[in-house]
Every structure is written in C-alpha cells, then in structure tokens.
Design an enzyme around this catalytic site. Structure first.
Site, short mmCIF file in Angstrom:
data_model
loop_
_atom_site.label_atom_id
_atom_site.label_comp_id
_atom_site.label_asym_id
_atom_site.label_seq_id
_atom_site.Cartn_x
_atom_site.Cartn_y
_atom_site.Cartn_z
CG HIS A 1 -1.89 1.00 1.39
ND1 HIS A 1 -1.62 2.29 1.78
CD2 HIS A 1 -3.23 0.95 1.19
CE1 HIS A 1 -2.75 2.98 1.81
NE2 HIS A 1 -3.74 2.19 1.46
CG ASP B 1 0.42 -2.44 6.14
OD1 ASP B 1 -0.50 -2.53 6.97
OD2 ASP B 1 0.31 -1.80 5.07
CD GLN C 1 -7.14 -4.35 3.90
OE1 GLN C 1 -8.09 -5.05 4.25
NE2 GLN C 1 -7.29 -3.08 3.55
CE LYS D 1 -7.46 -0.48 6.11
NZ LYS D 1 -8.31 0.22 5.15
CB CYS E 1 -3.72 3.47 -1.53
SG CYS E 1 -4.95 4.72 -1.23
N1 C6P Z 1 -6.45 0.54 2.83
C1 C6P Z 1 -8.29 0.23 1.29
O1 C6P Z 1 -9.39 0.53 0.81
P1 C6P Z 1 -5.20 3.77 7.08
O2 C6P Z 1 -5.72 4.58 5.94
O3 C6P Z 1 -4.04 4.43 7.77
O4 C6P Z 1 -6.27 3.31 8.01
O5 C6P Z 1 -4.65 2.41 6.43
C2 C6P Z 1 -3.66 2.46 5.44
C3 C6P Z 1 -3.43 1.11 4.86
C4 C6P Z 1 -2.19 0.54 5.02
N2 C6P Z 1 -1.94 -0.70 4.57
C5 C6P Z 1 -2.88 -1.43 3.94
C6 C6P Z 1 -2.55 -2.80 3.47
C7 C6P Z 1 -4.15 -0.89 3.75
O6 C6P Z 1 -5.08 -1.62 3.12
C8 C6P Z 1 -4.44 0.41 4.19
C9 C6P Z 1 -5.77 1.04 3.93
C10 C6P Z 1 -7.78 1.00 2.49
O7 C6P Z 1 -7.62 -0.68 0.83
C11 C6P Z 1 -7.86 2.48 2.26
S1 C6P Z 1 -6.74 3.03 1.04
#
Ligand code: C6P
Length: 588
Positions: A142, A219, A222, A245, A383
């Site tokens: 991401h 990370d 997910q 999430k 992203c």
């Molecule tokens: N992905 C998606 O629709 P934040 O925005 O800080 O809560 O999470 C960022 C982030 C970091 N790593 C991974 C693997 C992610 O999937 C995400 C967030 C969302 O896929 C919003 S872009």
C-alpha cells in the site's frame, strides 16, 4: 494460529464446508447499518477492506463515553479524567492481549496504520538508515508502506529495494537471501495485500531477516480482520494496523513494537504529555508508551477499539473467518463461470478480496452500476498504484468480504455483474431498472463511450499533455494543435471510464476552432455550473452538450471523471509555449 494456514488451500481445512456452524443472521443483527436500504435496494456492503461496519457494542461504547466519561486523560485528578484514563489504558490492555504483545507499553495508539508506519520510518528510519543502505519492501505494498520509506531513502541517499511478485500475485522469495543483505536496515512488508488479497508468508521473511540481524515491520492492516495475529509467534519487530478495519472506529490505530526498539527510538512528534520535564534548556521524554503519544489522544477511538476487540472475542472468530473464506471461494467460482471477467490476484493463499476487471468497462463504471443495485464496492487503484502498473490495469473493481456477508449477497453480486455485462455488451437496460443508471449512463454518454470522437493520437499537433485522475486511475493524453491562439485540432487517447471518455469526446468536438480563451471560459462555466450546485444555471444555451452531466452533479467522485479532460486542457493551455508534442514521448 498462522494466517496462511487458516486460509491455506487444497488440503487445508478452510475449503471444507462448515456451513451452519456460523450463524451469520445472528451476527448481522449486531451491525445496525446492515439493515439499511440504499436507493430502494437492500444494502450489500462489500467494501470491507476500505473500512468495516461497526457493531452496536462499539457504537454504544462511543456514545457512552461522551455521555458519561468525556474528559482529557493523564491530566486531571477529577473523577472523569481518572476514569477516562483508566478506560483508555484498559483499551491498551485489550489490544495487548488480542495480539499477544509482551507488555502494554509496546502498544502505541496512533491515528491508523499510515501514522504507525510513518512513525517507524521517520524515527527508526532516520536514526538507522545511512547513505548506501537499503530498505526492502514488496511489490504489493500500500502507498502507506512505500512513500514514507521513499522519503527517508531520498533524504539519506539510501536505496529502496523491492521483493518482486508473479502474475498470480504471490511474492517471489527465491532471491530473498540476496535481497536481505549487509546493507539492509529494515524489511517492511504487507501481511495481506489490500488490492490482491494475497496472504504473504511473512514468517519466512521475518526469520530470514532475523538470521541477518535485520528488523521487520509488518503492515497488518488487512490481515488482522481476517485471522488471529500473535506478534510474539510472528516475532516481528513492528506491527501496524488500523482500528477501523477491525470493526472499530476511524482515527485510531496501533503500532506494536518490541520494547527495545521503542526505547532506543526518538519520538516522532513532540509536545504535551510525551514529556517528563521541560525547561527552556532541555526536555526529558516520558516513559513508554507515552513518549510516542504527543498531545490529546483519540480517547473515544481507543475505547471504541477496545470494545471492537471485546466483540471479536465474543463471537466464534475462527468460524467467522472460515465463513468469509467460503464466501470468497463461492463468489470467485461463480464469477469465473460468468466469463468475461478477469480476477486480478489469484494466489492460493487469499484473504476475502476479489479484484476484478471487465473488458470494455472501466472499474469505475462497474462500481457505479453496482451501486445502483445497492452493492457497495471500491473501485480505483486502492492506493497500490505499483500493483496496478504490474498488472497493466488502470484500476480494479474490488469486492471485499467480511464475516457478516452472506451467500445470498454473493448471489446478488453475481447476478448484478451478469446484468452489467449484458448492459456492456448490448447496451440493454432491460435488466438494470434503476432510474439512476438511466440518468447517469444516458444514451448520449454511452454513445460517446462506444464511439468517441477525435479519439486518436496527433503527432503533428503543436502541443500535448497528460492528465491523471488519482482517484480512479484514469489517464488521458490530450493533443492540441494551436496557431495564433486558435485551436486548429484537438484529439485524445487514454484509458478512461465512460464519463471521462464521453466528456473528452464532447470537449474535443466543442473546442475545435475556438480560441484558447474561449476554451478556458467554457471550462470555467462547466466547472462553475456543476460545482456550484445551482442547477438553474445549467442550460443547453450556455453549456451545449455538457448539460448531460447534470445527471451526475450530485456525485462529486464521478464529476471528477467529467472534469479530467477539461482540467488537462486548461493545464496544457497554461503551459503553452513551453511544451510541444514532440517533447512528450508518449506510448500510445
Ligand atoms: N487501505 C483500502 O481501501 P489507514 O488509511 O491508515 O487506516 O490504512 C492504510 C493502509 C495501510 N496498509 C494497507 C494494506 C491498507 O489496506 C491500508 C488502507 C484501504 O484498501 C484504504 S486506502
């Protein structure tokens, strides 16, 4: 319990039918939003990778906090402050237990995974990465796990290296031995890809890195909603995730880090609460975890996340995960049966994410058409632009499943995709009854999409420029032949959704023979009329064929698609004199 083994395929338990052991209808009652009707259709929420819905328990906890506890933490001696502090620290304890960290002070509350990774990059990274060093990430990160490392590497003159992936969306680890070497200062990898669903073998990566004395950041954004995570078993040095999430509120997330790293690291932000003693000469930092929690925290967010964890502990989580996985297999196989749809990300080890593309229909249009059916999915690059570049697609339509989804919802999804394919192939709206679709995808728009005017490269043109819509991955190349401020010719190319392509087609028709000033004026009128929300000014008289976009005026995301060609045109006009078509070497 290992995430890969939960989802492991053939031979693994997850493919076996455990239908009936998980009472999804009972679970759905805990999530009030799932009862909504959207535009007359029952909501089918399949955008869980973007954010999950919240159980009543979490919603109530936040409301209760504001009704009964609201105050600042770590600051007051009064009842409210003391009790809010206790509740906040109790949430930290719940997180510690949930991921099996050794100590509560290894849990840092932040805004989300993005902030957690930034903290590590800017603090650990800045302190440890030097000129000539390397940072290793993977091909499916991401942006949150790319950009912070890019910035530090640029600053330190270090090198960002990438673990490659194959066409199924699996990491290729054959060269890991060389990729992790004496120059590597940190490995930062995603446990589950948000755009492909791949579950990476992070334990293998962690062990290999540790053999070479290199710390690892995972990370887990997910991963944690789809399997139990044990940071001690993983032995990762850093683990980042977001509360929203994990069925918790937005604006709260966690960085787990081993104590020895946190102790050695400089704070990432400074200010109130992260200090022990401040004089004008110097500051002594607070103990862990407070050293990394500067300023007033998201108190209700942390408390809400604690309740989300309580909720997950109260349901049969393993069965929930198995249920998600059955839905993934069921939906994937039914989508494959439809034909004409490509699933991007075909790893044998997948979390419940289905990224799909359809020939001849932009993912953005799939998203809008599904929305008209009451089905919420995400479209775009998610992203992960390098992933889109790797698979040579501008974007995907991503279905992401949570344990409250049902087999019936998967059936409805497949049925709707079938209707969309019919619509795409025959233009028939017979099955898509929604008024909204008839409004948005009016015949005029579809006709320009099918047979766009002036859709060609123009290498003899005097100027050209590119435009991107970062939201959905649309890309346009615009060619303009200008002489004495008069547009003699205007053409375009690119990968565009129906709205953007029709807008470009109409624009090129309208602007031929106009002066640059007239072209800019027309865009200003178009933009002004549609962004003002003042419908009365949108008349055929002053906007010509552009009035067809009044039907999507209420959708700012889709209006961005309509504006893209126009914004590219005005950017180009503002640069005219400095760019020529020859100077751009576009692949068309
Ligand atoms: N992905 C998606 O629709 P934040 O925005 O800080 O809560 O999470 C960022 C982030 C970091 N790593 C991974 C693997 C992610 O999937 C995400 C967030 C969302 O896929 C919003 S872009």
């Amino acid at each position: 319990m290992n995430l890969r083994s939960i989802f492991s395929l053939p031979g693994g338990g997850s493919r076996q039918n455990s239908a009936g052991s998980f009472n999804v209808n009972r679970i759905r009652k805990d999530f009030p939003i799932l009862g909504l009707n959207i535009k007359g259709k029952k909501l089918i929420y399949l955008d869980n990778a973007a954010t999950t819905q919240k159980p009543e328990l979490v919603i109530r906890a936040i409301q209760d906090y504001y009704h009964n506890l609201n105050s600042n933490i770590n600051r007051g001696v009064h009842y409210l402050s003391e009790h809010a502090t206790l509740a906040y620290e109790n949430a930290r304890r719940k997180v510690r237990e949930y991921i099996n960290a050794q100590a509560s002070h290894e849990i840092i509350f932040l805004r989300g995974a993005t902030e957690a990774i930034n903290l590590v990059a800017y603090s650990y990274g800045r302190m440890n990465i030097k000129e000539g060093d390397e940072v290793l990430i993977s091909a499916m990160e991401h942006h949150a796990n790319i950009v912070p490392w890019q910035v530090v590497c640029r600053e330190k003159n270090a090198r960002l290296r990438i673990i490659p992936m194959d066409s199924k969306g699996d990491l290729i680890l054959d060269d890991l031995e060389n990729l992790i070497n004496e120059k590597t200062r940190i490995v930062a990898v995603v446990q589950v890809s948000n755009s492909l669903g791949t579950i990476n073998p992070v334990k293998v990566i962690i062990d290999k890195a540790h053999e070479k004395g290199v710390p690892v950041l995972i990370d887990g954004s997910q991963a944690i909603p789809h399997g139990k995570v044990d940071v001690q078993e993983l032995d990762c040095d850093f683990y980042a995730f977001s509360g929203h999430k994990l069925y918790g509120p937005t604006g709260i997330g966690v960085l787990y880090a081993k104590s020895r790293f946190l102790e050695a690291m400089e704070p990432y932000q400074t200010g109130g609460d992260m200090i022990k003693l401040v004089t004008f000469e110097k500051t002594t930092y607070n103990d862990l975890p407070y050293k990394f929690e500067a300023g007033t925290q998201n108190i209700e967010g942390a408390i809400g996340m604690g309740y989300a964890i309580d909720y997950l502990n109260s349901i049969p989580f393993e069965e929930a995960v198995r249920h998600e996985h059955e839905l993934l297999f069921y939906a994937e196989s039914r989508i494959r049966e439809l034909g004409g749809i490509e699933i991007i990300g075909q790893s044998e080890h997948k979390a419940p994410v289905i990224s799909l593309v359809m020939d001849g229909l932009h993912p953005h249009d799939i998203g809008t058409l599904l929305d008209a059916e009451g089905i919420a999915i995400r479209t775009g690059h998610h992203c992960t632009q390098p992933v889109m570049q790797f698979f040579k697609v501008p974007a995907t339509a991503r279905v992401s499943i949570a344990f409250y989804n049902t087999k019936e919802e998967m059936d409805q999804l497949v049925l709707s995709l079938k209707k969309i394919m019919e619509f795409k192939m025959t233009g028939s709206r017979q099955n898509i009854q929604s008024e909204k679709i008839n409004e948005i995808y009016q015949e005029a728009i579809m006709e320009h999409d099918r047979n766009p005017h002036n859709f060609k490269a123009c290498f003899d043109c005097s100027h050209s420029d590119e435009g991107f819509n970062p939201f959905c991955g649309d890309h346009i190349v615009l060619y303009l032949d200008v002489e004495n401020n008069l547009i003699r010719d205007i053409t375009f190319q690119g990968e565009l959704c129906a709205i953007a392509k029709s807008s470009a087609s109409i624009m090129t028709d309208m602007l031929k023979g106009k002066t640059l000033k007239e072209a800019e004026g027309l865009f200003n009128r178009f933009y002004g009329a549609f962004s003002s929300g003042n419908n009365s000014r949108i008349t055929k008289g002053n906007l010509g064929d552009l009035t067809i976009y009044s039907s999507i005026q209420h959708s700012p995301a889709r209006m961005k698609c309509a504006y893209l060609p126009w914004q590219t045109m005005t950017n180009l006009i503002s640069h005219i004199g400095t760019l020529t078509a020859e100077q751009h070497n576009y692949e068309v």
